[in-house]
Design an enzyme around this catalytic site. Structure first.
Site, PDB file in Angstrom:
ATOM      1  N   HIS A  54       0.934  -1.227  -0.027  1.00  0.00           N
ATOM      2  CA  HIS A  54       0.030   0.144  -0.241  1.00  0.00           C
ATOM      3  C   HIS A  54       0.857   1.187   0.018  1.00  0.00           C
ATOM      4  O   HIS A  54       2.113   1.317   0.603  1.00  0.00           O
ATOM      5  CB  HIS A  54      -1.015  -0.046   1.139  1.00  0.00           C
ATOM      6  N   GLU A  56       0.885   3.871   1.958  1.00  0.00           N
ATOM      7  CA  GLU A  56       1.290   4.392   3.194  1.00  0.00           C
ATOM      8  C   GLU A  56       2.549   3.541   3.770  1.00  0.00           C
ATOM      9  O   GLU A  56       3.427   4.129   4.387  1.00  0.00           O
ATOM     10  CB  GLU A  56       0.221   4.116   4.401  1.00  0.00           C
ATOM     11  N   CYS A  84      -6.030   1.646   5.769  1.00  0.00           N
ATOM     12  CA  CYS A  84      -7.035   0.372   6.260  1.00  0.00           C
ATOM     13  C   CYS A  84      -6.248   0.186   7.956  1.00  0.00           C
ATOM     14  O   CYS A  84      -5.389   0.630   8.188  1.00  0.00           O
ATOM     15  CB  CYS A  84      -6.537  -0.754   4.990  1.00  0.00           C
ATOM     16  N   CYS A  87      -2.421  -0.489   7.489  1.00  0.00           N
ATOM     17  CA  CYS A  87      -1.464   0.785   7.390  1.00  0.00           C
ATOM     18  C   CYS A  87      -1.817   1.558   8.791  1.00  0.00           C
ATOM     19  O   CYS A  87      -0.868   2.233   9.182  1.00  0.00           O
ATOM     20  CB  CYS A  87      -2.070   1.660   6.180  1.00  0.00           C
TER      21      CYS A  87
END
Lengths: 145, 145
Positions: A54, A56, A84, A87
């Site tokens: 992801h 992040e 999410c 993260c």
């Protein structure tokens, strides 16, 4: 040019656009430390075949690399969409000073599943350029139908 | 030799020992797919200067690499200590078939902060060689005082 939250979120949106160009879910992130962008990243889960890629996660890893230390206490993480659970956990471990996100993610966002998982010292600001971020997500998922 | 949960958890404990030898919080993980270990990893947050370098995260990335696909639907992830929120999120994204962990982590474990964050199809087994895993954690944190 004013270097405010809107300015840095625009930079994160540029990263989201790069993700979209690759056929990735369009989420982008930047890490800002003392007024300077020290990391930029976008979602690469499909390209790297890796659910952990992801925006992040990559931004946190990259920023720690630049700083030479694993804590982002004096940094702000800008991300176009609500993080999410995964993260949010990483943002907590990094003791991130500020988290600024755009659009809510009602389905997968941390606020629903892990509302108290951030570090208590992390300041959270939400809704910055939320419509722009949400429009990108909507366009992406419509194109996949 | 019986290849059961205890056998594979012993392999994860060997990974935890490798972490301890490096001065890392001693957590180890292995991913097993159809009776075969396809990934081994241990916590490397200090070595890599990266809060995301937990054993589970690396094991998930490595396993996906071996499989050539990002889902671990037919796999079991063994980890010596209860996953944190970040790792639980990653385990969910990977749609991991089974999660087997040893010792509970009351302070940082996902059960406290994000109890419903795993994928609904992930079967969870806990307590396998829990004392061995907990003893390693205790020895590590006592040595740090």
């Amino acid at each position: 040019m004013v270097m405010d939250d809107t300015y840095f979120m625009k930079q994160a949106l540029l990263e989201a656009d790069k993700a979209a160009e690759r056929g990735e879910v369009p989420v982008g992130a930047v890490v800002v430390c003392r007024g300077r962008i020290i990391a930029r990243a976008h979602n690469l889960t499909e390209t790297l075949n890796d659910v952990t890629a992801h925006a992040e996660m990559q931004a946190i890893t990259a920023a720690a690399n630049v700083l030479g230390g694993k804590y982002l206490t004096d940094c702000t993480l800008y991300v176009t969409v609500e993080p999410c659970v995964m993260c949010a956990g990483a943002i907590a471990w990094a003791q991130t000073g500020r988290l600024v996100f755009g659009a809510d993610d009602e389905k997968r966002g941390y606020q629903r599943y892990a509302a108290n998982s951030l570090h208590p010292k992390t300041e959270v600001v939400k809704g910055i350029l939320a419509e722009e971020a949400a429009a990108r997500m909507k366009a992406f998922f419509q194109s996949k139908r």
